[in-house]
Structures are given as C-alpha cells and as structure tokens.
Design a protein around this motif. Structure first.
Motif, PDB file in Angstrom:
ATOM      1  N   MET A 153       0.853  -1.174   0.000  1.00 34.73           N
ATOM      2  CA  MET A 153       0.000   0.000   0.000  1.00 34.73           C
ATOM      3  C   MET A 153       0.899   1.236   0.000  1.00 34.73           C
ATOM      4  O   MET A 153       1.836   1.328   0.768  1.00 34.73           O
ATOM      5  CB  MET A 153      -0.902  -0.025   1.232  1.00 34.73           C
ATOM      6  CG  MET A 153      -1.823   1.166   1.317  1.00 34.73           C
ATOM      7  SD  MET A 153      -3.032   1.038   2.650  1.00 34.73           S
ATOM      8  CE  MET A 153      -4.166  -0.136   1.941  1.00 34.73           C
ATOM      9  N   SER A 154       0.574   2.186  -0.839  1.00 32.79           N
ATOM     10  CA  SER A 154       1.389   3.394  -0.956  1.00 32.79           C
ATOM     11  C   SER A 154       1.075   4.395   0.150  1.00 32.79           C
ATOM     12  O   SER A 154       0.029   4.327   0.794  1.00 32.79           O
ATOM     13  CB  SER A 154       1.156   4.057  -2.312  1.00 32.79           C
ATOM     14  OG  SER A 154      -0.106   4.705  -2.329  1.00 32.79           O
ATOM     15  N   ASP A 213      -2.178   6.094  -0.454  1.00 30.27           N
ATOM     16  CA  ASP A 213      -3.340   5.292  -0.059  1.00 30.27           C
ATOM     17  C   ASP A 213      -3.558   5.327   1.451  1.00 30.27           C
ATOM     18  O   ASP A 213      -4.684   5.498   1.916  1.00 30.27           O
ATOM     19  CB  ASP A 213      -3.170   3.833  -0.498  1.00 30.27           C
ATOM     20  CG  ASP A 213      -3.179   3.663  -2.004  1.00 30.27           C
ATOM     21  OD1 ASP A 213      -3.730   4.536  -2.708  1.00 30.27           O
ATOM     22  OD2 ASP A 213      -2.619   2.654  -2.485  1.00 30.27           O
ATOM     23  N   VAL A 214      -2.476   5.166   2.195  1.00 28.44           N
ATOM     24  CA  VAL A 214      -2.558   5.198   3.659  1.00 28.44           C
ATOM     25  C   VAL A 214      -3.075   6.556   4.102  1.00 28.44           C
ATOM     26  O   VAL A 214      -4.007   6.665   4.903  1.00 28.44           O
ATOM     27  CB  VAL A 214      -1.181   4.895   4.302  1.00 28.44           C
ATOM     28  CG1 VAL A 214      -1.204   5.156   5.802  1.00 28.44           C
ATOM     29  CG2 VAL A 214      -0.756   3.468   4.004  1.00 28.44           C
ATOM     30  N   GLN A 249      -6.791   6.949   3.508  1.00 26.87           N
ATOM     31  CA  GLN A 249      -7.625   6.193   4.444  1.00 26.87           C
ATOM     32  C   GLN A 249      -7.671   6.860   5.816  1.00 26.87           C
ATOM     33  O   GLN A 249      -8.721   6.897   6.451  1.00 26.87           O
ATOM     34  CB  GLN A 249      -7.112   4.764   4.563  1.00 26.87           C
ATOM     35  CG  GLN A 249      -7.457   3.919   3.359  1.00 26.87           C
ATOM     36  CD  GLN A 249      -7.005   2.490   3.548  1.00 26.87           C
ATOM     37  OE1 GLN A 249      -5.942   2.110   3.091  1.00 26.87           O
ATOM     38  NE2 GLN A 249      -7.815   1.712   4.243  1.00 26.87           N
ATOM     39  N   PHE A 297      -4.831  -1.437   9.105  1.00 27.23           N
ATOM     40  CA  PHE A 297      -3.543  -1.681   8.456  1.00 27.23           C
ATOM     41  C   PHE A 297      -2.848  -2.943   8.950  1.00 27.23           C
ATOM     42  O   PHE A 297      -1.744  -3.255   8.520  1.00 27.23           O
ATOM     43  CB  PHE A 297      -2.641  -0.447   8.618  1.00 27.23           C
ATOM     44  CG  PHE A 297      -3.257   0.770   7.985  1.00 27.23           C
ATOM     45  CD1 PHE A 297      -3.231   0.945   6.614  1.00 27.23           C
ATOM     46  CD2 PHE A 297      -3.914   1.711   8.758  1.00 27.23           C
ATOM     47  CE1 PHE A 297      -3.835   2.044   6.025  1.00 27.23           C
ATOM     48  CE2 PHE A 297      -4.514   2.818   8.187  1.00 27.23           C
ATOM     49  CZ  PHE A 297      -4.476   2.985   6.806  1.00 27.23           C
ATOM     50  N   THR A 314       0.407   8.678   9.237  1.00 24.39           N
ATOM     51  CA  THR A 314       0.905   7.901   8.099  1.00 24.39           C
ATOM     52  C   THR A 314       2.335   7.441   8.353  1.00 24.39           C
ATOM     53  O   THR A 314       2.689   6.288   8.076  1.00 24.39           O
ATOM     54  CB  THR A 314       0.832   8.737   6.804  1.00 24.39           C
ATOM     55  OG1 THR A 314      -0.529   9.113   6.579  1.00 24.39           O
ATOM     56  CG2 THR A 314       1.350   7.964   5.607  1.00 24.39           C
ATOM     57  N   GLU A 332       3.682   3.542   8.502  1.00 26.02           N
ATOM     58  CA  GLU A 332       4.788   3.065   7.671  1.00 26.02           C
ATOM     59  C   GLU A 332       5.926   2.507   8.525  1.00 26.02           C
ATOM     60  O   GLU A 332       6.534   1.505   8.171  1.00 26.02           O
ATOM     61  CB  GLU A 332       5.277   4.183   6.760  1.00 26.02           C
ATOM     62  CG  GLU A 332       4.252   4.527   5.699  1.00 26.02           C
ATOM     63  CD  GLU A 332       4.617   5.732   4.863  1.00 26.02           C
ATOM     64  OE1 GLU A 332       5.473   6.542   5.287  1.00 26.02           O
ATOM     65  OE2 GLU A 332       4.041   5.862   3.775  1.00 26.02           O
TER      66      GLU A 332
END
Length: 86
Positions: A1-2, A5-6, A9, A51, A72, A76
């Motif tokens: 997931m980029s 995208d994160v 969301q 996630f 985000t 990550e």
C-alpha cells in the motif's frame, strides 16, 4: 500500500468522524480542539485494525497522532519489515 493510499484512508477516517471540520494533512487535529482522548484511542484502534499492525507503546505519543502526515509515518514505521542481524 502506498503512502498516498494510507494517507487517504487516515484522512477519510478522521473526516468521517468530524464531517463539519476542514483540515489539511499537516494540521494538528488536537490543537484544532475537536479531538479528545476517546477519539485518540479510536484512532489507534483504527490504525491497528485497518492496516494490520500493532502500534507499540513506544509509538503511543501525541506527536505521532497529531496529523494525517504523522499518523501515516507511524503506520509506515510499524508496518516496515524488521531485519535481524545474523
């Protein structure tokens, strides 16, 4: 997931709870005055559920959840594969 995208969301989750508020990704949602401790816990639960990550206690700091950008970054960081020396 980029990251995009994160970020989308996370923004969607916050906007869904507070549709009357307009904010950008770097704005401090706590300083805006509409986030309380209950929502902060909802946010952590959303991150873990959505996630598939576990947010360690060391990451449970206000500065990590103050904006879409910092949330985000946490996602990550905790989703990154760990490497072990061996």
């Amino acid at each position: 997931m980029s990251s995009t995208d994160v970020r989308g969301q996370v923004r969607e989750f916050i906007s869904g709870r507070f549709p009357q508020i307009t904010f950008d990704d770097d704005q401090d949602i706590f300083e805006m005055g509409f986030v309380n401790s209950l929502f902060a816990m909802e946010l952590v639960m959303f991150v873990e559920r959505e996630f598939g990550v576990r947010v360690p206690k060391t990451e449970l700091r206000r500065e990590n959840f103050r904006s879409v950008t910092t949330i985000t970054e946490v996602i990550e960081r905790v989703a990154a594969p760990t490497t072990t020396a061996g």
